[in-house]
Design a protein around this motif. Structure first.
Motif, PDB file in Angstrom:
ATOM      1  N   UNK A 182      -5.420  -1.970  29.203  1.00 28.86           N
ATOM      2  CA  UNK A 182      -6.861  -1.763  29.334  1.00 28.86           C
ATOM      3  C   UNK A 182      -7.604  -2.853  28.573  1.00 28.86           C
ATOM      4  N   UNK A 183      -8.871  -3.019  28.908  1.00 27.10           N
ATOM      5  CA  UNK A 183      -9.748  -3.859  28.108  1.00 27.10           C
ATOM      6  C   UNK A 183     -10.285  -3.003  26.970  1.00 27.10           C
ATOM      7  N   UNK A 184     -10.188  -3.515  25.742  1.00 29.66           N
ATOM      8  CA  UNK A 184     -10.644  -2.762  24.580  1.00 29.66           C
ATOM      9  C   UNK A 184     -11.626  -3.591  23.766  1.00 29.66           C
ATOM     10  N   UNK A 231      -6.808  -7.005  25.174  1.00 28.56           N
ATOM     11  CA  UNK A 231      -6.076  -6.306  26.232  1.00 28.56           C
ATOM     12  C   UNK A 231      -4.913  -5.603  25.558  1.00 28.56           C
ATOM     13  N   UNK A 232      -4.833  -4.293  25.741  1.00 30.23           N
ATOM     14  CA  UNK A 232      -3.761  -3.531  25.096  1.00 30.23           C
ATOM     15  C   UNK A 232      -3.540  -2.228  25.850  1.00 30.23           C
ATOM     16  N   UNK A 233      -2.390  -1.659  25.642  1.00 29.30           N
ATOM     17  CA  UNK A 233      -2.044  -0.369  26.258  1.00 29.30           C
ATOM     18  C   UNK A 233      -2.067   0.764  25.251  1.00 29.30           C
ATOM     19  N   UNK A 273     -14.855   2.642  16.107  1.00 30.00           N
ATOM     20  CA  UNK A 273     -14.846   3.110  17.485  1.00 30.00           C
ATOM     21  C   UNK A 273     -14.141   2.081  18.356  1.00 30.00           C
ATOM     22  N   UNK A 274     -13.149   2.540  19.108  1.00 31.79           N
ATOM     23  CA  UNK A 274     -12.457   1.698  20.078  1.00 31.79           C
ATOM     24  C   UNK A 274     -12.877   2.133  21.476  1.00 31.79           C
ATOM     25  N   UNK A 275     -13.504   1.231  22.218  1.00 32.85           N
ATOM     26  CA  UNK A 275     -13.862   1.490  23.614  1.00 32.85           C
ATOM     27  C   UNK A 275     -12.785   0.910  24.505  1.00 32.85           C
TER      28      UNK A 275
END
Length: 230
Positions: A23-25, A37-39, A177-179
């Motif tokens: 995902x884009x974070x 970019x991370x899962x 906060x991580x979106x």
């Protein structure tokens, strides 16, 4: 009940979230901040004794992630018991948002005014917010601003006052906060309060953080004879 779009694994001192795909974070997390970019998103639970003045907190986190095989994750730290995490999901017009939050208010502050004495402990509000709609950079920032508003509203509703002579806190000195949103697909350019994305984000965050605040306040009320929870 709407199912969550991610899988959690809670084994102290780690709370790990697998988003199922890259995902884009966006975050200001201590490990892999900014646009990434991370899962995986990971919480590391620490106690005050773990973060003495001679300890490099980032090195402690990084070394632990290396042992876990999770250096690719975006990672946060909290002294809140990670087993006391809360999730919520909301769907609006085909767009869904999910929030996982750990809530500790022992490090509480009111925006625009720091407490003169350093708050005890490292209690904090850490959240992962996942949106089903791909978002461009600006919309991801806008969605994060909505999550901040919702977190602050939930904390204000709790009316926690470390000093009874001062107004209630609005957050803590170490909130994070991580979106997250999907990589694939056409990204939406907007995510404000007028949009389905913004409404879903706000509803999910409000519900999860409200539950966390209520849990922290209830635990604190039961623990007045000893140390307050973080």
């Amino acid at each position: 009940m709407i199912p969550l779009p991610f899988v959690t694994d809670c084994s102290q001192p780690w709370l790990a979230v697998d988003l199922g795909t890259d995902c884009r974070l966006l975050s200001w997390a201590p490990h892999r901040p900014g646009f990434q970019i991370a899962r995986r998103v990971v919480w590391r639970e620490v106690r005050n004794a773990d973060l003495t003045p001679d300890v490099d907190a980032l090195a402690l986190l990084r070394d632990g992630l290396a042992d876990l095989g999770a250096l690719d994750a975006v990672a946060m730290m909290t002294s809140r018991d990670i087993r006391r995490h809360f999730t919520s999901r909301a769907a609006v017009d085909g767009v869904s948002a999910a929030c996982l939050a750990t809530v500790g208010l022992g490090n509480g502050e009111r925006v625009g005014r720091r407490r003169h004495a350093r708050p005890p402990g490292f209690g904090t509000v850490n959240m992962l917010v996942h949106v089903s709609q791909p978002l461009d950079d600006i919309a991801l920032l806008e969605a994060q601003s909505v999550a901040v508003q919702a977190r602050t509203l939930a904390i204000l509703e709790g009316d926690y006052r470390p000093d009874p002579d001062l107004p209630p806190i609005t957050g803590t000195g170490t909130d994070c906060i991580v979106m997250a949103c999907p990589v694939a697909g056409t990204p939406a350019p907007y995510a404000g309060l007028h949009t389905a994305v913004g409404e879903a984000v706000g509803a999910a965050v409000l519900s999860a953080v409200r539950a966390g605040v209520a849990d922290w306040l209830a635990e604190r009320a039961l623990d007045k004879a000893g140390a307050a929870p973080l």
